[in-house]
Design a protein around this motif. Structure first.
Motif, PDB file in Angstrom:
ATOM      1  N   ASP A   1       0.862  -1.183   0.000  1.00  0.00           N
ATOM      2  CA  ASP A   1       0.000   0.000   0.000  1.00  0.00           C
ATOM      3  C   ASP A   1       0.899   1.235   0.000  1.00  0.00           C
ATOM      4  O   ASP A   1       1.309   1.726   1.052  1.00  0.00           O
ATOM      5  CB  ASP A   1      -0.905  -0.024   1.240  1.00  0.00           C
ATOM      6  CG  ASP A   1      -1.955   1.076   1.207  1.00  0.00           C
ATOM      7  OD1 ASP A   1      -1.787   2.040   0.444  1.00  0.00           O
ATOM      8  OD2 ASP A   1      -2.927   0.977   1.986  1.00  0.00           O
TER       9      ASP A   1
ATOM     10  N   GLN B   1       4.236  -5.000   5.884  1.00  0.00           N
ATOM     11  CA  GLN B   1       3.842  -3.604   6.062  1.00  0.00           C
ATOM     12  C   GLN B   1       2.873  -3.475   7.235  1.00  0.00           C
ATOM     13  O   GLN B   1       1.939  -4.264   7.387  1.00  0.00           O
ATOM     14  CB  GLN B   1       3.188  -3.060   4.795  1.00  0.00           C
ATOM     15  CG  GLN B   1       2.912  -1.553   4.853  1.00  0.00           C
ATOM     16  CD  GLN B   1       2.390  -1.010   3.531  1.00  0.00           C
ATOM     17  OE1 GLN B   1       1.894  -1.774   2.681  1.00  0.00           O
ATOM     18  NE2 GLN B   1       2.497   0.299   3.332  1.00  0.00           N
ATOM     19  N   ARG B   2       3.091  -2.486   8.096  1.00  0.00           N
ATOM     20  CA  ARG B   2       2.233  -2.288   9.270  1.00  0.00           C
ATOM     21  C   ARG B   2       0.934  -1.590   8.882  1.00  0.00           C
ATOM     22  O   ARG B   2       0.810  -1.014   7.802  1.00  0.00           O
ATOM     23  CB  ARG B   2       2.970  -1.449  10.317  1.00  0.00           C
ATOM     24  CG  ARG B   2       4.256  -2.071  10.808  1.00  0.00           C
ATOM     25  CD  ARG B   2       4.798  -1.310  12.018  1.00  0.00           C
ATOM     26  NE  ARG B   2       4.832   0.122  11.813  1.00  0.00           N
ATOM     27  CZ  ARG B   2       5.913   0.880  11.952  1.00  0.00           C
ATOM     28  NH1 ARG B   2       7.091   0.339  12.268  1.00  0.00           N
ATOM     29  NH2 ARG B   2       5.852   2.189  11.781  1.00  0.00           N
ATOM     30  N   SER B   3      -0.002  -1.592   9.783  1.00  0.00           N
ATOM     31  CA  SER B   3      -1.294  -0.968   9.524  1.00  0.00           C
ATOM     32  C   SER B   3      -1.192   0.544   9.378  1.00  0.00           C
ATOM     33  O   SER B   3      -2.046   1.183   8.755  1.00  0.00           O
ATOM     34  CB  SER B   3      -2.291  -1.319  10.639  1.00  0.00           C
ATOM     35  OG  SER B   3      -1.816  -0.862  11.895  1.00  0.00           O
ATOM     36  N   ASP B   4      -0.118   1.161   9.949  1.00  0.00           N
ATOM     37  CA  ASP B   4       0.060   2.604   9.806  1.00  0.00           C
ATOM     38  C   ASP B   4       0.793   2.969   8.521  1.00  0.00           C
ATOM     39  O   ASP B   4       1.074   4.148   8.270  1.00  0.00           O
ATOM     40  CB  ASP B   4       0.798   3.195  11.018  1.00  0.00           C
ATOM     41  CG  ASP B   4       2.219   2.673  11.174  1.00  0.00           C
ATOM     42  OD1 ASP B   4       2.666   1.842  10.355  1.00  0.00           O
ATOM     43  OD2 ASP B   4       2.891   3.091  12.135  1.00  0.00           O
TER      44      ASP B   4
END
Length: 316
Positions: free
Chosen positions: A3, A246-249
């Motif tokens: 993303d 990849q992290r949610s942030d």
């Protein structure tokens, strides 16, 4: 899929002014304000390299290569500071085609930059050769522009590539730190030593599922910088691993503490961003949206993150 919009948002929210300038240029080719370029170049020694320690006066090959990576994101490899640094790197090449840190750094250097250590020498040689490879065409200070790979430093890079190829084992492995592998693969690829580069890439591809996000981002960004094809399995695997981690942030974890998460995220963006013509800032179809460069925290230059190893890294 990675993303990229979320990654951009993370850098905007948590990066400093130089980080955001790097982001804008990566996304749209937006010019970087001269004062930020000056800030990114601060601390250069008279010899041309940058010291590893804040306020130091002994230039370091490792620290200089790290600074060149940041200047590359800012589009500053053609400025006098980078050209001076590249000249210094070329002049430091040893007769065997490699590089070693200054013996004066022995008391403070970490394992990956220890003067006289064979593993450190291979890593430093791959790193220096990589930056002379990618930046040489813009670096005319060392002499007439040479149209071979490496530009003004073609002879230097060719000697380095032969030295790196000579270190490879039959199975494609190398006797040094993990980062020395992808840097060597990039140098060899640019020298059209495709078989040798592919042997290293095969080893790296096998390791990717167990690598940290920072390692994978650096690996992929390095190979893409020298135009290794996106369809190559090592890069396909790298993008998959980055999507998984990849992290949610929107950011990715650094191996060196959360203060380096923005650096890791910028590297991941560089590794995954679409390749195509740079469009003007604000264009509806500009890569990864329109640039966002709000004012932020004061510019504070940081020490370099450590290169990846198979052991727990230290600090420089």
């Amino acid at each position: 899929m990675v993303d990229l919009d979320a990654a951009v948002g993370f850098v905007v929210a948590h990066g400093d002014a130089v980080d955001r300038a790097r982001l804008s240029r990566l996304r749209t080719g937006a010019p970087v304000p001269p004062d930020l370029l000056d800030a990114a170049e601060v601390g250069q020694t008279l010899d041309g390299g940058w010291p590893a320690l804040l306020g130091g006066d002994v230039p370091s090959i490792d620290a200089t290569c790290f600074r060149l990576a940041e200047l590359d994101d800012l589009g500053a490899l053609g400025r006098p500071a980078a050209r001076h640094a590249l000249d210094w790197l070329a002049a430091r090449q040893l007769p065997d085609g490699g590089w070693d840190e200054d013996p004066r750094l022995a008391g403070s250097a970490p394992e990956w930059a220890t003067p006289g250590d064979p593993e450190a020498r291979l890593y430093l040689s791959a790193n220096a050769a990589y930056w002379l490879s990618v930046a040489g065409r813009d670096a005319r200070a060392a002499g007439p522009l040479d149209h071979r790979v490496g530009g003004a430093y073609a002879g230097v890079v060719q000697a380095a590539a032969q030295a790196l190829a000579g270190q490879l084992a039959p199975d494609g492995s190398w006797p040094s730190f993990l980062a020395a592998g992808w840097l060597s693969a990039a140098v060899l690829h640019r020298q059209q030593l495709y078989y040798e580069s592919a042997r290293i890439q095969a080893v790296l591809a096998e390791r990717i599922p167990k690598l940290s996000p920072a390692d994978v981002a650096a690996l992929a960004a390095t190979l893409r910088r020298v135009e290794v094809g996106e369809e190559q399995w090592v890069l396909v695997s790298a993008r998959r691993r980055l999507a998984e981690t990849q992290r949610s942030d929107g950011g990715w974890d650094s191996d060196d503490g959360h203060q380096f998460d923005v650096h890791t995220t910028l590297t991941a963006i560089r590794a995954c961003r679409p390749i195509g013509p740079v469009l003007p800032p604000g264009s509806p179809s500009a890569p990864m949206g329109s640039p966002v460069t709000p004012p932020g925290s004061p510019v504070v230059r940081r020490a370099r993150p450590v290169p990846p190893t198979d052991d727990e890294p230290g600090t420089w």
